[in-house]
Scaffold this motif. Structure first.
Motif, PDB file in Angstrom:
ATOM      1  N   THR A 209      69.047 112.012  76.662  1.00 44.14           N
ATOM      2  CA  THR A 209      68.187 110.882  76.999  1.00 44.14           C
ATOM      3  C   THR A 209      67.960 109.981  75.786  1.00 44.14           C
ATOM      4  O   THR A 209      68.057 108.751  75.878  1.00 44.14           O
ATOM      5  N   LEU A 210      67.672 110.593  74.643  1.00 44.50           N
ATOM      6  CA  LEU A 210      67.437 109.817  73.427  1.00 44.50           C
ATOM      7  C   LEU A 210      68.704 109.079  72.990  1.00 44.50           C
ATOM      8  O   LEU A 210      68.655 107.904  72.598  1.00 44.50           O
ATOM      9  N   PHE A 211      69.853 109.759  73.068  1.00 50.29           N
ATOM     10  CA  PHE A 211      71.108 109.136  72.662  1.00 50.29           C
ATOM     11  C   PHE A 211      71.464 107.959  73.569  1.00 50.29           C
ATOM     12  O   PHE A 211      71.888 106.899  73.088  1.00 50.29           O
ATOM     13  N   LEU A 212      71.298 108.122  74.871  1.00 46.65           N
ATOM     14  CA  LEU A 212      71.586 107.030  75.807  1.00 46.65           C
ATOM     15  C   LEU A 212      70.654 105.844  75.568  1.00 46.65           C
ATOM     16  O   LEU A 212      71.091 104.682  75.587  1.00 46.65           O
ATOM     17  N   ALA A 213      69.376 106.135  75.351  1.00 44.74           N
ATOM     18  CA  ALA A 213      68.416 105.047  75.102  1.00 44.74           C
ATOM     19  C   ALA A 213      68.743 104.324  73.801  1.00 44.74           C
ATOM     20  O   ALA A 213      68.715 103.082  73.741  1.00 44.74           O
ATOM     21  N   TRP A 214      69.063 105.082  72.749  1.00 45.64           N
ATOM     22  CA  TRP A 214      69.411 104.481  71.454  1.00 45.64           C
ATOM     23  C   TRP A 214      70.669 103.619  71.589  1.00 45.64           C
ATOM     24  O   TRP A 214      70.739 102.509  71.066  1.00 45.64           O
ATOM     25  N   THR A 215      71.660 104.146  72.304  1.00 47.99           N
ATOM     26  CA  THR A 215      72.907 103.403  72.500  1.00 47.99           C
ATOM     27  C   THR A 215      72.659 102.095  73.235  1.00 47.99           C
ATOM     28  O   THR A 215      73.151 101.028  72.836  1.00 47.99           O
ATOM     29  N   GLN A 216      71.871 102.152  74.295  1.00 44.93           N
ATOM     30  CA  GLN A 216      71.632 100.955  75.093  1.00 44.93           C
ATOM     31  C   GLN A 216      70.825  99.911  74.313  1.00 44.93           C
ATOM     32  O   GLN A 216      71.116  98.713  74.386  1.00 44.93           O
TER      33      GLN A 216
END
Length: 350
Positions: A209-216
């Motif tokens: 979740t954190l990685f997807l949010a950071w990427t977006q």
């Protein structure tokens, strides 16, 4: 649509297919040592669940690298030179893992098998983590000079975003592999794998979740990648929920969709770049300045149209042939008493 864009999409599909299929291989290899005692039939059950398909899954890696070299030679050169250290470690780990698969059963010796089990563990954990580090850095960008030569050092590649990417792929592949084991095995391995899936979810859900949010937020393609990010997050939660309710087929489908959409979002965030430069955006590689000549791309397109369907049909057929669950009886050819290993010693209670 230009051939450069078509081949960027094709390469994205090849890499994504590799991670969906090889992802559960890495997960099974990571978990195999925890599926039973030191000399356990249960470990052989876990290993046999991927035995017929693991080498075919690695063909996707060879195809993805070959297509990258042919369609975008500058991208390929920058990847293998600028990411030399992690790519070399991945290669060594994959070789060690393949040798371990073949040599583990060559001697009837518990210490012999224990050493090869450690090799399988290392050969699965290391690539699962490092692929996340590599692709996170590809999306984030690396230091490059005016000649498009990567100048980033190994410490530069170990930035917080890349390390989070590595943790995400490692935990996600472990979850994917655990769910695969619940779908492909029976008996004690199936029970342990279900428990391992729920433990892996404790790392995969927050890190993913954190990685997807950071990427977006930092590198995303806006509305182009937002639907993929939302689908990935939803599928991840759905896969964990399905595993909790013992809906193994749905759980595996959800984790496969999660891996697929995570990497689709990464490639979507990257386009039209193939390797951004953090030194100066003008130094980066794009689908335009990194591609081969149009004649080469045209020839490759015809080859892909002819041979890719044949490869997909063959791999689909192999999965269909080996679709049955693996049990202790199938790997030993004899009735195995539940709770005992091959030598009759009691196994730890499940």
């Amino acid at each position: 649509m230009e051939l450069t864009v078509i081949w960027f999409i094709a390469i994205s599909v090849l890499w994504t297919g590799y991670f969906v299929l090889e992802g559960f291989d890495f997960g099974v290899g990571t978990l195999m040592s925890f599926m039973g005692g030191r000399d356990s039939v249960d470990r052989r059950v876990a290993l046999n669940s991927i035995g017929p398909v693991w080498d075919a899954n690695e063909v996707w890696l060879i195809t993805a690298l070959g297509a990258t070299f042919a369609a975008f030679p500058a991208w390929y050169a920058s990847l293998l030179s600028g990411f030399y250290a992690p790519m070399f470690l991945i290669l060594v780990a994959l070789i060690l893992r393949g040798v371990a698969f073949e040599y583990r059963g060559k001697r009837d010796s518990a210490p012999w098998r224990a050493w090869w089990d450690r090799a399988i563990l290392l050969g699965s954990v290391l690539p699962a983590f490092l692929w996340g580090v590599v692709f996170a850095n590809i999306v984030r960008g690396v230091a490059m000079d005016a000649d498009q030569v990567v100048t980033a050092s190994v410490p530069d590649l170990l930035n917080p975003y890349a390390l989070l990417g590595g943790l995400t792929t490692l935990s996600l592949f472990t979850l994917h592999g655990a769910v695969f084991l619940t779908l492909k095995t029976d008996g004690p391995v199936r029970v342990r794998a279900r428990r391992a899936a729920l433990w892996a979810a404790c790392a995969a859900v927050p890190s993913g979740t954190l990685f997807l949010a950071w990427t977006q937020l930092a590198h995303g393609g806006g509305t182009r990648t937002l639907p993929l990010v939302l689908i990935a997050a939803t599928a991840l939660v759905g896969g964990v929920a399905a595993a909790w309710h013992r809906r193994e087929g749905w759980s595996f489908a959800f984790t496969a969709v999660t891996v697929l959409t995570v990497f689709a979002a990464l490639f979507g965030s990257l386009f039209p770049n193939v390797l951004p430069s953090t030194t100066d955006p003008a130094f980066g590689l794009t689908v335009s300045n990194a591609s081969s000549a149009e004649y080469t791309l045209t020839l490759m397109s015809w080859v892909a149209v002819v041979f890719l369907p044949l490869v997909l049909l063959y791999q689909g057929w192999s999965y269909w042939v080996f679709r049955r669950r693996v049990t202790g009886e199938t790997v030993t050819g004899a009735t195995v008493t539940r709770g005992e290993d091959r030598d009759g010693r009691p196994e730890p209670a499940v």
